[in-house]
Structures are given as C-alpha cells and as structure tokens.
Design a protein around this motif. Structure first.
Motif, PDB file in Angstrom:
ATOM      1  N   ILE A   1      -5.908  10.851  -5.087  1.00  0.00           N
ATOM      2  CA  ILE A   1      -4.978   9.574  -4.081  1.00  0.00           C
ATOM      3  C   ILE A   1      -5.942   8.486  -4.391  1.00  0.00           C
ATOM      4  O   ILE A   1      -7.159   8.669  -4.394  1.00  0.00           O
ATOM      5  CB  ILE A   1      -4.649   9.952  -2.675  1.00  0.00           C
ATOM      6  N   PRO A   2      -5.533   7.391  -4.543  1.00  0.00           N
ATOM      7  CA  PRO A   2      -6.396   6.124  -4.909  1.00  0.00           C
ATOM      8  C   PRO A   2      -7.177   5.933  -3.557  1.00  0.00           C
ATOM      9  O   PRO A   2      -6.795   6.245  -2.340  1.00  0.00           O
ATOM     10  CB  PRO A   2      -5.324   4.976  -4.982  1.00  0.00           C
ATOM     11  N   LYS A   3      -8.433   5.651  -3.864  1.00  0.00           N
ATOM     12  CA  LYS A   3      -9.504   5.393  -2.614  1.00  0.00           C
ATOM     13  C   LYS A   3      -9.045   3.987  -1.834  1.00  0.00           C
ATOM     14  O   LYS A   3      -8.740   3.014  -2.527  1.00  0.00           O
ATOM     15  CB  LYS A   3     -10.881   4.998  -3.177  1.00  0.00           C
ATOM     16  N   ALA A   4      -9.210   4.191  -0.661  1.00  0.00           N
ATOM     17  CA  ALA A   4      -9.076   3.123   0.363  1.00  0.00           C
ATOM     18  C   ALA A   4      -9.409   3.292   1.703  1.00  0.00           C
ATOM     19  O   ALA A   4      -9.917   4.396   1.988  1.00  0.00           O
ATOM     20  CB  ALA A   4      -7.486   2.815   0.341  1.00  0.00           C
ATOM     21  N   ASP A   5      -9.771   2.382   2.407  1.00  0.00           N
ATOM     22  CA  ASP A   5     -10.195   2.505   3.762  1.00  0.00           C
ATOM     23  C   ASP A   5      -9.308   3.575   4.679  1.00  0.00           C
ATOM     24  O   ASP A   5      -9.952   4.537   5.563  1.00  0.00           O
ATOM     25  CB  ASP A   5     -10.432   1.209   4.662  1.00  0.00           C
ATOM     26  N   ALA A   6      -7.944   3.431   4.259  1.00  0.00           N
ATOM     27  CA  ALA A   6      -7.217   4.283   5.204  1.00  0.00           C
ATOM     28  C   ALA A   6      -6.058   4.446   4.294  1.00  0.00           C
ATOM     29  O   ALA A   6      -5.650   3.947   3.297  1.00  0.00           O
ATOM     30  CB  ALA A   6      -6.669   3.539   6.397  1.00  0.00           C
ATOM     31  N   ILE A   7      -5.130   5.577   4.917  1.00  0.00           N
ATOM     32  CA  ILE A   7      -3.920   5.966   4.030  1.00  0.00           C
ATOM     33  C   ILE A   7      -2.770   5.912   4.977  1.00  0.00           C
ATOM     34  O   ILE A   7      -2.912   6.128   6.103  1.00  0.00           O
ATOM     35  CB  ILE A   7      -3.922   7.487   3.725  1.00  0.00           C
TER      36      ILE A   7
END
Length: 268
Positions: free
Chosen positions: A243-249
């Motif tokens: 899953i792509p990196k991000a602060d939140a999903i």
C-alpha cells in the motif's frame, strides 16, 4: 387431499413474497430503461397512462397494457404515485420524492447502480448459492470462471459500468460521514484511499480538506477509467502486496469506513 386452515395458508405469504422479488427488481430496471421517472418529473402534474406511453422514446408504439402492469407494481412499491379522479376519469400517475432518485442525469441518481445489479452478469451467479454452501467460493466465480475484478479487467465495458456503480454507492455513504471526520483528519497531510475505485471518495475528502494530499489506490484496470483529479494521485497496485505510504489510510471494511493512522483507527 390435505386441508389447510386460514392460518396455514397465510404462512405461505413470506415465501410468495420472495418468489415475486425478482419482479420488483425488474420493474425498477424497466423504469430506468424507459426513463419513466424523467418523464413524470418533467410534467407539473400527474398524467394518464396513455400520456406516459406517448412520452416514451421508442421506435414502435409502447404496449399500454404492459406499461400499466409495470406502473401498478411501482406504485405499490411507492416509487410512483397514482390516484383516481373524482369525476371517474383515468388513473393519474405522478412523481414522488422516491422517484427523484431514479432521474438519469441527476448527480444523486441511483439508476447506474440499479442497472448494474440488474444485469445478467451479476444476476446469474446468484443461481449458484447452494453450490457455494456445499463447496465454498463465490457464485460469480462458479458462473463466470473467475472473480469479479478479474472479469472486469478482461471486459472493458463491464469494468466501466461496475466502477460507475461502485462510485454511486460510495457517493452517498461518504456524504453521510464527511462532517464526522474533521477531527480525525485535522493533522493528516497525506491520505491513501485503499480500494478507492475511480476516486470519488478521496476527491470529496480533499475538496473539504485541501491541506491533504490524496492518493487513490486500486487495481490498474479500475484506475483505467478514473479521471484526472486535482490534489489526488492515482496509484495502481494490489493491496495484498503493498500500500502506498501516507500519514493515514482510508478504506471500507464490511460496510464501515475506517481511517487508520499509525496504530490508531476510527470507524465511521
């Protein structure tokens, strides 16, 4: 011959209701195909069955008798209204608040989702329900030989309709929870929508929270029909692999939308 009392006969009503269920579904599809809601909403007053029939776009004159039976069922289901004039004239049919959800060109239409769920591609697999109980698996796979997402990747026209139908469903769900997510999103600068379809949900979030950079993540064939969206990047892939990196999903799980940030998660 075995005799039945009135109570025993009444007990068959739930069964007969289930048997007739397909007729209600197909009557609704018929209303969408013929744009009956659009016709009735375009009139400022209720109209007769003949006036309704004459407004249908058809290369041949519609069968008024068949149309009347369809309308009788849709009135019973409270999709449209009907009343008998006091002067004894013809039954008059009209639009309702419910039928406004069937307007074809409305932003809030449910017609796309109804048409999708009523087409043979998705209806036929239900005939395999007993096999699913005995053998496991899904009815779709048993009928078509593959899962729905694989089927969609191989059939572009179905893929387009399927994505549109899923976007329609998500549209109303996200509108109902968008105002409840302010606290959960105030410190988020990047958000990935896992299984985001064509990007409607993440678009709505980014529009309300422009400080967020949105990532719409789904299978490549799903994203093939997704439009370019300001503030949102489409990323193709498989959620079971990475899953792509991000602060939140952000994702939908069993009917709930969940925002997960580090080890915290909130359900809506």
């Amino acid at each position: 011959m075995e005799e039945y009392d009135s109570e025993a006969i009444q007990a068959q009503a739930p069964i007969l209701k289930c048997v007739a269920g397909i007729a209600h579904n197909m009557a609704l599809k018929c209303a969408i195909d013929l744009r009956l809601a659009d016709i009735l909403h375009s009139h400022k007053k209720s109209i007769t069955i003949s006036e309704l029939a004459s407004s249908i776009d058809s290369s041949t004159p519609p069968n008024v008798s068949s149309l009347k039976r369809v309308m009788r069922l849709l009135v019973r289901d409270k999709i449209f209204s009907a009343h008998e004039p006091s002067d004894g004239g013809e039954t008059l049919y009209g639009a309702t608040k419910t039928s406004s959800w069937l307007l074809k060109d409305s932003e809030t239409t449910l017609s796309i989702m109804i048409s999708l769920t009523s087409e043979p591609t998705l209806l036929n697999p239900w005939c395999n329900m007993s096999r699913c109980v005995k053998e496991g698996g899904t009815g779709f796979e048993k009928f078509h030989g593959c899962q729905v997402y694989e089927f969609a990747s191989q059939n572009p026209e179905f893929n387009k309709r399927f994505n549109q139908g899923m976007a329609t469903e998500s549209k109303y769900l996200v509108l109902s929870i968008l105002n409840k997510m302010d606290d959960a999103l105030k410190n988020v600068t990047s958000l990935v929508d896992v299984g985001g379809g064509t990007g409607h949900v993440i678009t709505s979030i980014v529009k309300k929270h422009p400080h967020i950079t949105g990532i719409n993540f789904d299978l490549p064939h799903v994203l093939s029909t997704a439009p370019e969206i300001h503030g949102v990047t489409h990323v193709g892939g498989n959620m079971f692999e990475a899953i792509p990196k991000a602060d939140a999903i952000f994702m939908k799980v069993r009917g709930y939308y969940i925002i997960g940030m580090r080890k915290l998660a909130r359900r809506f």
